[in-house]
Design a protein around this motif. Structure first.
Motif, PDB file in Angstrom:
ATOM      1  N   ARG A  20       0.782  -1.011  -0.012  1.00 24.65           N
ATOM      2  CA  ARG A  20      -0.099   0.055   0.163  1.00 24.65           C
ATOM      3  C   ARG A  20       0.896   1.245  -0.077  1.00 24.65           C
ATOM      4  NH1 ARG A  20      -3.127  -0.948   4.139  1.00 24.65           N
ATOM      5  NH2 ARG A  20      -4.090  -2.716   3.204  1.00 24.65           N
ATOM      6  N   ASN A  23       2.536   1.668  -3.327  1.00 24.93           N
ATOM      7  CA  ASN A  23       1.375   2.209  -4.046  1.00 24.93           C
ATOM      8  C   ASN A  23       1.208   3.688  -4.091  1.00 24.93           C
ATOM      9  OD1 ASN A  23      -0.281   1.507  -6.234  1.00 24.93           O
ATOM     10  ND2 ASN A  23      -1.850   0.861  -5.085  1.00 24.93           N
ATOM     11  N   LYS A  27       2.003   6.395  -6.917  1.00 17.00           N
ATOM     12  CA  LYS A  27       1.114   7.273  -7.477  1.00 17.00           C
ATOM     13  C   LYS A  27       1.506   8.932  -7.374  1.00 17.00           C
ATOM     14  CE  LYS A  27      -3.380   5.154  -7.048  1.00 17.00           C
ATOM     15  NZ  LYS A  27      -4.493   5.053  -5.943  1.00 17.00           N
ATOM     16  N   ARG A  36       1.477  16.359 -13.464  1.00 17.41           N
ATOM     17  CA  ARG A  36       0.014  16.224 -13.798  1.00 17.41           C
ATOM     18  C   ARG A  36      -0.750  15.592 -12.549  1.00 17.41           C
ATOM     19  NH1 ARG A  36      -1.255  15.692 -19.628  1.00 17.41           N
ATOM     20  NH2 ARG A  36      -2.629  14.158 -18.630  1.00 17.41           N
ATOM     21  N   LEU A  38      -3.782  14.911 -13.059  1.00 10.30           N
ATOM     22  CA  LEU A  38      -4.903  14.128 -13.814  1.00 10.30           C
ATOM     23  C   LEU A  38      -4.163  13.247 -14.839  1.00 10.30           C
ATOM     24  CD1 LEU A  38      -7.679  16.631 -14.512  1.00 10.30           C
ATOM     25  CD2 LEU A  38      -7.703  14.487 -12.742  1.00 10.30           C
ATOM     26  N   ASN A  39      -3.850  12.142 -14.645  1.00 11.87           N
ATOM     27  CA  ASN A  39      -3.264  11.439 -15.899  1.00 11.87           C
ATOM     28  C   ASN A  39      -4.080  10.459 -16.566  1.00 11.87           C
ATOM     29  OD1 ASN A  39      -0.406  12.292 -15.992  1.00 11.87           O
ATOM     30  ND2 ASN A  39      -0.590  11.665 -13.547  1.00 11.87           N
ATOM     31  N   LYS A  40      -5.447  10.151 -15.742  1.00 11.35           N
ATOM     32  CA  LYS A  40      -6.204   9.268 -16.339  1.00 11.35           C
ATOM     33  C   LYS A  40      -7.579   9.592 -15.725  1.00 11.35           C
ATOM     34  CE  LYS A  40      -4.688   5.350 -13.557  1.00 11.35           C
ATOM     35  NZ  LYS A  40      -5.118   5.545 -12.172  1.00 11.35           N
ATOM     36  N   SER A  42      -9.929   8.090 -13.999  1.00  8.65           N
ATOM     37  CA  SER A  42     -10.137   7.829 -12.811  1.00  8.65           C
ATOM     38  C   SER A  42      -9.482   8.602 -11.576  1.00  8.65           C
ATOM     39  CB  SER A  42     -10.178   6.166 -12.634  1.00  8.65           C
ATOM     40  OG  SER A  42      -8.683   6.067 -12.975  1.00  8.65           O
ATOM     41  N   ASP A  43      -8.345   9.428 -12.105  1.00  6.92           N
ATOM     42  CA  ASP A  43      -8.082  10.115 -11.145  1.00  6.92           C
ATOM     43  C   ASP A  43      -8.661  11.069 -10.499  1.00  6.92           C
ATOM     44  OD1 ASP A  43      -5.537   8.767 -11.422  1.00  6.92           O
ATOM     45  OD2 ASP A  43      -4.550  10.164 -12.830  1.00  6.92           O
TER      46      ASP A  43
ATOM     47  N   GLU B 106      -9.550   2.896 -19.943  1.00  4.46           N
ATOM     48  CA  GLU B 106      -8.820   4.288 -19.865  1.00  4.46           C
ATOM     49  C   GLU B 106      -7.593   4.458 -20.824  1.00  4.46           C
ATOM     50  OE1 GLU B 106      -9.795   6.008 -15.620  1.00  4.46           O
ATOM     51  OE2 GLU B 106      -7.821   4.771 -15.579  1.00  4.46           O
ATOM     52  N   GLU B 111      -7.565   9.811 -22.212  1.00  6.35           N
ATOM     53  CA  GLU B 111      -7.762  11.131 -22.263  1.00  6.35           C
ATOM     54  C   GLU B 111      -7.595  11.420 -20.497  1.00  6.35           C
ATOM     55  OE1 GLU B 111      -8.607  13.292 -24.247  1.00  6.35           O
ATOM     56  OE2 GLU B 111      -9.258  12.033 -26.039  1.00  6.35           O
ATOM     57  N   PRO B 112      -7.147  12.652 -20.170  1.00  8.06           N
ATOM     58  CA  PRO B 112      -6.834  13.577 -20.982  1.00  8.06           C
ATOM     59  C   PRO B 112      -5.470  13.795 -21.620  1.00  8.06           C
ATOM     60  CG  PRO B 112      -6.643  14.333 -18.870  1.00  8.06           C
ATOM     61  CD  PRO B 112      -7.100  12.812 -18.864  1.00  8.06           C
ATOM     62  N   GLY B 454     -14.227   7.308 -15.924  1.00  9.08           N
ATOM     63  CA  GLY B 454     -13.387   7.771 -14.763  1.00  9.08           C
ATOM     64  C   GLY B 454     -14.239   7.557 -13.506  1.00  9.08           C
ATOM     65  N   THR B 457     -14.446   3.648 -13.199  1.00 12.28           N
ATOM     66  CA  THR B 457     -12.922   2.952 -12.911  1.00 12.28           C
ATOM     67  C   THR B 457     -12.678   3.246 -11.125  1.00 12.28           C
ATOM     68  OG1 THR B 457     -12.210   3.597 -14.957  1.00 12.28           O
ATOM     69  CG2 THR B 457     -10.456   2.756 -13.592  1.00 12.28           C
ATOM     70  N   LYS B 458     -12.894   4.507 -10.935  1.00 10.22           N
ATOM     71  CA  LYS B 458     -12.846   4.717  -9.580  1.00 10.22           C
ATOM     72  C   LYS B 458     -13.437   4.009  -8.794  1.00 10.22           C
ATOM     73  CE  LYS B 458     -12.011   9.086  -6.968  1.00 10.22           C
ATOM     74  NZ  LYS B 458     -10.728   9.114  -6.932  1.00 10.22           N
TER      75      LYS B 458
END
Lengths: 302, 526
Positions: A20, A23, A27, A36, A38-40, A42-43, B106, B111-112, B454, B457-458
């Motif tokens: 954990r 991990n 991240k 950044r 925001l890379n994907k 789900s971020d 994803e 994206e983005p 998103g 996935t989350k």
């Protein structure tokens, strides 16, 4: 029930904690190295939809800027050619005033006529001005020169250049007209003060030495000159408007970039601090694991 | 009266029993790291005291103990925890796969980024805007062509990747089926062996561990249910009895699919795979298809500027009643005298209202997008009309012709109204759903796909982490009961060793006692 703790359990617990930690660090490292957060998707699903919108709007904005630059260049060019036309008109007025004096001999009128004919040529050339291959005064038919004679068209005053609008998109809603039609600037064939009609009449009057006819053109020259000045100031007004739009686009670009950065960019300073603390925790976990894993009863038996 | 050698027998029993306990301790220590192993304990019991029924029964109170014996070597395990573990493990298997698939989605959406579909879509609109600046410029036309191809390629690519993901998942189901069948076979074999050993009164602990371990592994793949019957475990996989005694009913991929449809397959990796394929991948594919098709054909409302000359015979719906009007020379209404709000079918519909720069007489634009295979347009087959690919002059940009009479008509090259309208479609709402109401812009539709991905996935990540925690927790409880604690084994070892030593000492004492009796007393006749 008193819980039995076995080495397998300790192992499992340690391993999952280490994983954990690792991990988490991974991240953060990813965020730091890409700069950044925001890379994907789900971020931050909501953030991503905003980010996508900012990006799309930035792209449109850039395009509007390109379009407005093109509009400015068209307007500047029109302004220059219109100034030239005004100069021609001023000279025409001078000559008319000079020629309307009754004392001038015919020879003097003839030489004035020569200059007037030259001015007509120049006016025609101005009417056929080209910007990057486009005849700016011929509306949407800018692929053809407006002022040219043919078998059916024998004089320039018969010509009505196209009045179609050449519009550039400089905003979401605005299709902005950049061109001025030759019909508006030089006059339509039906108008009495059509610049070519005036020059032709003047030229004819000069040939005949008809001073009344000569001086009667003055008012037409005056009214055309006023119309040309109106067109000119309209071009100036349009330039101002595009310049305003441009500065608004610049501002919007800045806003959008700021918003985008807020949504997408990582706060490196705080991330570095978090990453350092995560690393400390990870190292502490490793160290304590190594200590915990080692001893068992065996170590203390002889 | 007890026998002379009673003590020796007692000591012998003790030695035997303590040896057995020590051996078991050794077995436990050896298997401390064996997956699926549960610790074994020797249950000891004082052996039957010696007072057999007989004629000359003693009248002395108290029975003479005969030492110790071990009745069984048993594994320490709780079935309840096994069931709990298997449920959690199934759930984790399912969520892990779902998270994994969504992660892959994803990556496909990408994206983005500056290379994703959104970017090529921006380029597409920008190219039209550039074209509107210089509609006659062949460079701009080629740029429209290239950006369109980039857009359709990106869609084709995404669609292809979705297809690949879908078929990967299908083939993984088949692979997992093989794995499950081999595990089921092991369970059946072990059932047989255990049954045999039980029949001769043995307690096959290690085989039982192996059997339970096989079930543990199965539980990660699908939801399993275990019932203990006389002839061994009866294993139910996804509602179907797969093992009964030594009989195996092989699992098939088709069977699992049917179980998924029937709602009996509810957990495990296979469940995750089928669900990911049918729910996530299929959904995103259909949304991408919808995006492509809507871009080409979805209803949009646009305003045609005054001065527009519509191609002969154009039929458009307009006005309050949305009535169809035919624009033709015969009706003398081809040239619009005022702005006209009309509904057209997507980029294709709009493109067909304009004129191309190709040919000498005005030529009406064709379909802008076509499908590669002639079927309805999807993300997988959308492409730029072949004619336009071959001749970018076939891109329509003008909405006006000059001259009257079909022969004299000439396209007004400088009219950029169509190109402008195309570029403005970026902000126009398209009809995405079946009722064809204009609901959202293409950009927003795409954003919503990405946003949805998103969120899903989350959610899957959270669920998968939760499931992992729960599985670990239950496994921890199991380990607490069944796991080998080396400290415990070591202390047991000391205990048993000392017991063994003491028993030996007892044996020696008895030996000396008898020695005294036999060799040291009443040496009569010597």
């Amino acid at each position: 029930m008193p819980i039995r703790v076995t080495s397998g359990m300790t192992n499992m617990q340690l391993l999952s904690n280490l994983n954990r930690n690792n991990n988490n660090m991974g991240k953060m490292e990813n965020q730091i190295s890409t700069g950044r957060k925001l890379n994907k998707p789900s971020d931050d699903p909501v953030g991503v939809t905003y980010a996508l919108r900012y990006r799309a709007e930035l792209a449109s904005n850039e395009q509007y800027k390109t379009n407005s630059d093109a509009a400015i260049s068209w307007l500047d060019f029109t302004d220059t050619t219109m100034q030239q036309a005004s100069d021609v008109m001023k000279r025409l007025k001078e000559l008319t005033v000079q020629a309307s004096s009754e004392t001038l001999p015919q020879s003097a009128l003839d030489s004035i006529k020569l200059e007037v004919d030259q001015l007509k040529e120049q006016m025609m050339n101005i009417g056929n001005s080209q910007l990057r291959g486009k005849y700016v005064f011929n509306g949407q038919n800018y692929d053809q020169a407006p002022y040219q004679l043919s078998a059916t068209v024998t004089s320039y005053d018969q010509i009505n250049p196209d009045q179609g609008a050449v519009s550039y998109a400089i905003g979401d809603q605005d299709a902005f007209r950049v061109n001025t039609s030759g019909s508006d600037f030089f006059g339509k064939s039906t108008e009495a003060d059509n610049v070519f009609k005036v020059i032709d009449s003047l030229s004819a009057a000069l040939t005949n030495g008809n001073s009344t006819a000569i001086s009667s053109q003055l008012s037409s020259i005056e009214s055309r000159f006023t119309k040309m000045q109106t067109s000119l100031s309209e071009v100036g007004a349009r330039t101002n408007r595009v310049e305003l739009v441009q500065s608004r686009l610049d501002e919007r670009n800045l806003n959008l970039t700021t918003l985008q950065a807020k949504t997408e960019d990582a706060d490196v300073a705080s991330l570095m601090i978090q990453a350092t603390s995560a690393q400390t925790i990870y190292e502490a976990a490793l160290k304590s694991s190594a200590k915990i894993m080692q001893p068992s009863l065996m170590d203390f038996m002889s | 009266m007890v026998s002379t050698f009673h003590g020796i027998e007692t000591a012998k029993r003790s030695l035997n029993t303590q040896t057995a306990a020590l051996n078991t301790t050794g077995h436990n220590i050896s298997n401390a790291n064996t997956a699926g192993y549960s610790r074994q304990v020797v249950s000891m019991k004082a052996s039957e005291s010696m007072e057999a029924y007989g004629l000359n029964r003693s009248v002395v109170r108290g029975q003479m103990g005969t030492g110790v014996e071990f009745t069984a070597i048993e594994r320490v395990r709780q079935t309840f925890l096994d069931d709990q573990y298997r449920n959690e493990s199934s759930s984790q298997g399912g969520w892990d796969i779902r998270y994994d698939t969504l992660n892959k989605l994803e990556t496909i959406m990408n994206e983005p980024s500056d290379t994703g579909i959104r970017k090529v879509m921006d380029n597409f609109w920008d190219a039209w805007s550039d074209l509107s600046q210089d509609p006659q410029d062949v460079t701009n036309r080629k740029i429209v062509k290239e950006t369109t191809l980039a857009l359709t390629d990106a869609m084709n690519q995404a669609s292809k990747q979705l297809d690949a993901l879908s078929s990967d998942l299908t083939s993984n189901v088949t692979l997992k089926t093989t794995e499950m069948n081999s595990l089921l076979q092991s369970v059946a074999d072990l059932n047989g062996n255990i049954y045999k050993l039980e029949q001769i009164g043995d307690n096959p602990n290690d085989l039982r561990d192996q059997r339970d371990y096989a079930i543990d592994q199965l539980s990660k793949l699908a939801n399993v249910q275990v019932t203990q019957l006389d002839n061994g475990y009866q294993v139910t996989v996804a509602g179907q009895v797969a093992v009964a005694g030594t009989e195996v009913t092989a699992i098939t991929a088709a069977g699992l699919e049917a179980a998924y449809q029937g709602g009996t397959l509810t957990g495990g990796e296979v469940y995750g795979m089928i669900l990911s394929r049918d729910k996530y991948v299929a959904d995103y594919k259909s949304q991408m298809d919808q995006l492509a098709n809507t871009l080409a054909n979805g209803n949009i409302e646009i305003t045609l500027p005054a001065g527009t000359v519509l191609p002969e015979g154009t039929v458009l719906n307009s006005g309050v009643n949305n009535t169809a009007v035919t624009y033709s020379n015969a009706n003398n209404n081809r040239t619009l005298t005022a702005d006209l709000k009309v509904t057209v079918q997507g980029i294709n519909g709009l493109h067909q209202l304009g004129y191309t720069l190709s040919g000498t007489t005005p030529e009406k634009g064709g379909a802008f997008f076509t499908s590669k295979d002639g079927a309805a347009i999807t993300a997988g087959n959308i492409t730029l009309n072949k004619d336009i690919q071959d001749d970018p002059n076939k891109i329509a940009s003008s909405l006006r012709v000059d001259g009257t009479g079909t022969a004299n008509e000439k396209v007004t090259i400088g009219n950029n109204a169509l190109a402008l309208t195309m570029a403005s479609l970026k902000n126009v709402k398209f009809g995405f759903n079946t009722t064809q109401a204009q609901t959202t812009t293409v950009d927003d539709f795409f954003s919503s796909i990405v946003g949805q991905l998103g969120v899903q996935t989350k959610e899957a990540e959270r669920q998968s982490q939760n499931a992992q925690l729960l599985t670990e927790q239950v496994d921890m409880n199991r380990q607490s009961v069944s796991g080998v604690s080396l400290d415990e084994e070591m202390s047991n070892m000391i205990k048993f060793q000392h017991a063994y030593s003491a028993a030996s000492r007892f044996m020696t004492t008895f030996d000396q006692l008898l020695d005294k009796l036999i060799n040291g007393t009443g040496r009569v006749g010597l």
